[in-house]
Design a protein around this motif. Sequence first.
Motif, PDB file in Angstrom:
ATOM      1  N   TYR A  20       0.741  -1.314  -0.011  1.00 35.80           N
ATOM      2  CA  TYR A  20       0.027  -0.053  -0.013  1.00 35.80           C
ATOM      3  C   TYR A  20       0.843   1.261   0.066  1.00 35.80           C
ATOM      4  O   TYR A  20       0.396   2.236   0.683  1.00 35.80           O
ATOM      5  CB  TYR A  20      -0.934  -0.140   1.125  1.00 35.80           C
ATOM      6  CG  TYR A  20      -2.015  -1.233   1.104  1.00 35.80           C
ATOM      7  CD1 TYR A  20      -3.256  -0.832   0.499  1.00 35.80           C
ATOM      8  CD2 TYR A  20      -1.768  -2.218   1.774  1.00 35.80           C
ATOM      9  CE1 TYR A  20      -4.130  -1.873   0.486  1.00 35.80           C
ATOM     10  CE2 TYR A  20      -2.655  -3.316   1.609  1.00 35.80           C
ATOM     11  CZ  TYR A  20      -3.785  -3.115   1.016  1.00 35.80           C
ATOM     12  OH  TYR A  20      -4.822  -3.939   0.904  1.00 35.80           O
ATOM     13  N   HIS A  61      -0.677   4.899  -0.304  1.00 36.71           N
ATOM     14  CA  HIS A  61      -1.301   5.299   0.827  1.00 36.71           C
ATOM     15  C   HIS A  61      -0.351   5.691   2.104  1.00 36.71           C
ATOM     16  O   HIS A  61      -0.746   5.985   3.302  1.00 36.71           O
ATOM     17  CB  HIS A  61      -2.487   4.543   1.274  1.00 36.71           C
ATOM     18  CG  HIS A  61      -3.543   4.184   0.248  1.00 36.71           C
ATOM     19  ND1 HIS A  61      -4.251   5.402  -0.253  1.00 36.71           N
ATOM     20  CD2 HIS A  61      -3.930   3.286  -0.173  1.00 36.71           C
ATOM     21  CE1 HIS A  61      -5.285   4.998  -1.063  1.00 36.71           C
ATOM     22  NE2 HIS A  61      -5.053   3.487  -1.132  1.00 36.71           N
ATOM     23  N   THR A  70     -15.108   7.483   6.202  1.00 39.27           N
ATOM     24  CA  THR A  70     -13.733   7.288   6.502  1.00 39.27           C
ATOM     25  C   THR A  70     -13.590   6.776   7.969  1.00 39.27           C
ATOM     26  O   THR A  70     -12.636   7.169   8.782  1.00 39.27           O
ATOM     27  CB  THR A  70     -12.746   8.626   6.200  1.00 39.27           C
ATOM     28  OG1 THR A  70     -13.622   9.562   6.979  1.00 39.27           O
ATOM     29  CG2 THR A  70     -12.749   8.990   4.854  1.00 39.27           C
ATOM     30  N   ALA A  75      -8.582  -0.098   3.406  1.00 41.02           N
ATOM     31  CA  ALA A  75      -8.192   0.036   2.048  1.00 41.02           C
ATOM     32  C   ALA A  75      -9.304   0.751   1.540  1.00 41.02           C
ATOM     33  O   ALA A  75      -9.318   1.826   0.765  1.00 41.02           O
ATOM     34  CB  ALA A  75      -7.746  -1.122   1.284  1.00 41.02           C
ATOM     35  N   SER A  76     -10.734   0.260   1.918  1.00 46.66           N
ATOM     36  CA  SER A  76     -11.620   0.806   1.083  1.00 46.66           C
ATOM     37  C   SER A  76     -12.090   2.221   1.845  1.00 46.66           C
ATOM     38  O   SER A  76     -12.593   3.272   1.210  1.00 46.66           O
ATOM     39  CB  SER A  76     -13.167  -0.092   1.387  1.00 46.66           C
ATOM     40  OG  SER A  76     -13.276  -0.374   2.883  1.00 46.66           O
ATOM     41  N   CYS A 125      -9.837   4.482   0.165  1.00 40.60           N
ATOM     42  CA  CYS A 125     -10.405   5.157  -1.407  1.00 40.60           C
ATOM     43  C   CYS A 125     -11.298   5.862  -1.162  1.00 40.60           C
ATOM     44  O   CYS A 125     -11.700   6.853  -2.073  1.00 40.60           O
ATOM     45  CB  CYS A 125     -10.960   3.742  -2.140  1.00 40.60           C
ATOM     46  SG  CYS A 125      -9.604   2.659  -2.627  1.00 40.60           S
ATOM     47  N   GLN A 126     -12.461   5.767  -0.190  1.00 36.90           N
ATOM     48  CA  GLN A 126     -13.429   6.514   0.139  1.00 36.90           C
ATOM     49  C   GLN A 126     -12.926   8.008   0.377  1.00 36.90           C
ATOM     50  O   GLN A 126     -13.393   9.012   0.052  1.00 36.90           O
ATOM     51  CB  GLN A 126     -14.186   6.151   1.228  1.00 36.90           C
ATOM     52  CG  GLN A 126     -15.196   4.954   0.822  1.00 36.90           C
ATOM     53  CD  GLN A 126     -16.582   5.666   0.039  1.00 36.90           C
ATOM     54  OE1 GLN A 126     -16.335   5.445  -1.283  1.00 36.90           O
ATOM     55  NE2 GLN A 126     -17.485   6.169   0.511  1.00 36.90           N
ATOM     56  N   ASP A 131     -10.213   9.280  -0.666  1.00 36.47           N
ATOM     57  CA  ASP A 131      -9.688  10.000  -1.850  1.00 36.47           C
ATOM     58  C   ASP A 131     -10.817  10.672  -2.500  1.00 36.47           C
ATOM     59  O   ASP A 131     -10.638  11.447  -3.057  1.00 36.47           O
ATOM     60  CB  ASP A 131      -8.792   9.198  -2.437  1.00 36.47           C
ATOM     61  CG  ASP A 131      -7.435   8.533  -1.847  1.00 36.47           C
ATOM     62  OD1 ASP A 131      -7.082   9.455  -0.862  1.00 36.47           O
ATOM     63  OD2 ASP A 131      -6.823   7.645  -2.171  1.00 36.47           O
ATOM     64  N   LYS A 132     -11.750   9.513  -2.753  1.00 34.03           N
ATOM     65  CA  LYS A 132     -12.802  10.257  -3.777  1.00 34.03           C
ATOM     66  C   LYS A 132     -13.623  11.346  -2.939  1.00 34.03           C
ATOM     67  O   LYS A 132     -13.927  12.184  -3.741  1.00 34.03           O
ATOM     68  CB  LYS A 132     -13.577   9.021  -4.025  1.00 34.03           C
ATOM     69  CG  LYS A 132     -13.082   7.717  -4.733  1.00 34.03           C
ATOM     70  CD  LYS A 132     -14.158   6.732  -5.225  1.00 34.03           C
ATOM     71  CE  LYS A 132     -14.576   5.993  -4.030  1.00 34.03           C
ATOM     72  NZ  LYS A 132     -15.373   4.880  -4.175  1.00 34.03           N
TER      73      LYS A 132
END
Length: 852
Positions: free
Chosen positions: A100, A103, A308, A709-710, A713-714, A716-717
């Motif tokens: 990772y 991140h 998050t 990890a998810s 990603c949330q 970042d989005k």
Amino acid sequence: MDNIRTFTVVPALPKPIARLRELAYNLWWCWNPDGFDLFRRLDFDLWEEVEHNPVRLLSVISQARLEQAAKDRAYLAQMDRGLDGLYVYMSQRTWYDEHYKDHADKIIAYFSMEFGLHESLPIYSGGLGVLSGDHLKSASDLGLPLVGVGLLYRQGYFHQYLTSDGWQLEDYPHHEFHQLPITPERNAQGDPVTIEVEMRGRPVTARIWRCQVGRVPLYLLDTDVPENRAEDRQITAQLYGGDREMRIRQEVLLGIGGVLALDALGIQPAICHMNEGHSAFLALERIVMLMQKKGLSFREAREAVTGTNVFTTHTPVPAGIDTFAPHLVDAYIGQYASKMGISRQDFMGLGRVDPSNNNEPFCMAILALRLAGGVNGVSEIHGGVSRDMWRRVWPGVPVNEVPIGAVTNGVHVRSWLSLDMAQLFDRYLGPDWADDPVDKKIWERVDEIPDAELWRTHERRRERLVAVTRQKVRSQYQRRGAPPAELKFAEEVLDPDSLTIGFARRFAPYKRATLLFRDVERITRILTDPDRPAQLIFAGKAHPNDNLGKELIKQVIQIARRPELRRKIVFIEDYDINFARYLVQGVDVWLNTPTPLHEASGTSGMKAPPNGGINFSTMDGWWPEAYDGENGWSIGDGRTYPDQAYQDHVEAESLYDLLEKEIIPLFYDRTADGLPRRWLARMKASMRTIPPVFNTNRMLVDYTENYYASALCQHDKLTKDDFAAAKRLAQWKEDMVRRWSQVRIMSVQAGEGGELAVGDSFEVQARVHLGPISADEVSVELFHGPVDPHGQITTGQSEDMACQGETSTDGTYRFSGAIPCIASGQHGYAVRIVPKNPYLPTPYSAGLILWG
């Protein structure tokens, strides 16, 4: 006197050993023999006296001994090896770097009410704290960019001592923070970093301390500072002490104060992980911070924060969940409603199953469930129990689809493994077992350890356990003013060659510490068999307010004092991490007897297998995932009965039968060379199968892959382009709620009924009215599965239906799908519609679902 000013005196370490200070303030030493042996070697007796606290050791050891060590070439060489080991550890590439690396700069903040890292930092009470401590250690080993957040308790958890009749009393000694392995955080001017948290309309100041755990910093908040009122200084006095008002004050400090502390240190976490609901208030502060700093609305900030946050629940029964009366919530965090621009009703609804029920208390777990994108229980069983327990938070969602997953707990193997066994592993498993404890192929090499060598190693640890237990029993007698004859007797309790069973955990009624004594005469016969004797070591504390738990301790003490059992059963007072190590490293059998479906996970039994101990447990918590019929024993078969007395009877009989007919005979079945080879085979099966799975390295990998990890990603989005996605998602949800009343399932048509063969498919078509909602904003699904005698689908699953086009200009569409016929039996199905948006953490996050 009010004008006392303080200063701190530190040991004058000679230059050749000055770097011992660096090692003392990084708890890496506590799970690395090259580290802790450096301090033990300075003065073994003093090391024991200061309870293995290197900072305190260095502050009280004689200057002459330090000067002597500075001239000892062998000691200096050992110190260089230890410090080199720390340097290599801190600088080498890690698992997270390899998997990772994109991140690496995004911080994960892990909040917990307690951390059990080592006995030298007594800010833990039991399993939750020890798990939190092991979580940090494995996060460090794996290289996760994680920081811990907790509270620094002046008195910690209580010290336990028993009266002459076995009743638990509590003592709360004060800890001198400057003699603990922690340092105050300071700003650029050298002043302590502090924060202010509003409570009852006034500021409460908290100082921030740092404990370094390998690569991971743990930040601890302390309100015992001169700026505070006397009652506010008590907020961090005791772990789990005081009344409900003290509890909410502590949880405000942990959650809200924890977020403020990270902000004061310049740390902006991408993820916040709430370990139990104690820290759930953090979500409110994160929302307010985004509103104030980024100009977001409440709804927009809520979407950014929820996606998050991760929440781990550890409690399998509603009675164990923290709830607060509305007046306390109003008094301590009521101002957050106005800060967020929402009504008091909506604010209180964040912590209620039914937001409209004004009589419902405010629940911390529900607050966490509503404001976390990822939620998990701590074993597969507990995940299921939690889904059922919290199903009302997601009305209309089938129990098996309630968005609560599971990450089974583990233990940090190196923290609990004896040095003797670690050296044996080095020889036969190779050095990689310590760095990669999840590699099952490495643990298969356990079979290569010669039986004689493994048995000798285990026997040494049992002998050491008995010796330490005798010392502790003698100390207990001395504290109670026992006569010399009693002190002499303490030196004769237990037999280092007998089968030794350990039971140590919090004394709560559901853990059933006295199940073993349901038939006192039978267990007496079992323990006192002259040819095949057995013995029991008990330890554990009851919560100060739990009189039922205290009564259980008293019952154990009364039975242990029977003349025929006095050498067979002992209870060790003031159970802590230090004695826990001796216990898990020396017992032959680890006993665990919780009422099924009441133990969320349990981790004490995971610590015994690497040391050669074998589990003997009811089928609850983690054990059903581990037990394979060869690596331990199962008490009962996991069935539950409505009558608790009958439940106890069934499982007590199973316990006695296994002891009499299998466990004890197996232990004493020796071959011509004196070895219990069949016992050793089961011992190796336990060592081969349990440590590679039930360790915190595996646990952290699971959290990373399935939750962190998810959430990253949330993050970042949702935060990209000035939170553009969070703003769109909030607006979309508001629009969807407004338009949802127009959604209807007009008709459902299926293929020919009757009997279908396995391998066939069952075709279904549905006509749905979406009104102003477009077809790509929803998922139309077939929910199907076996039906129970009541006609309800028990363990269903869903299949997406495909849109075949609009059938009219008013927003009516036709969808079609097929159900695969995989298993025989009677099955049922239903059509449902849920909102669909790529930014939703789960399909049910919008709180909308329609069945037809």
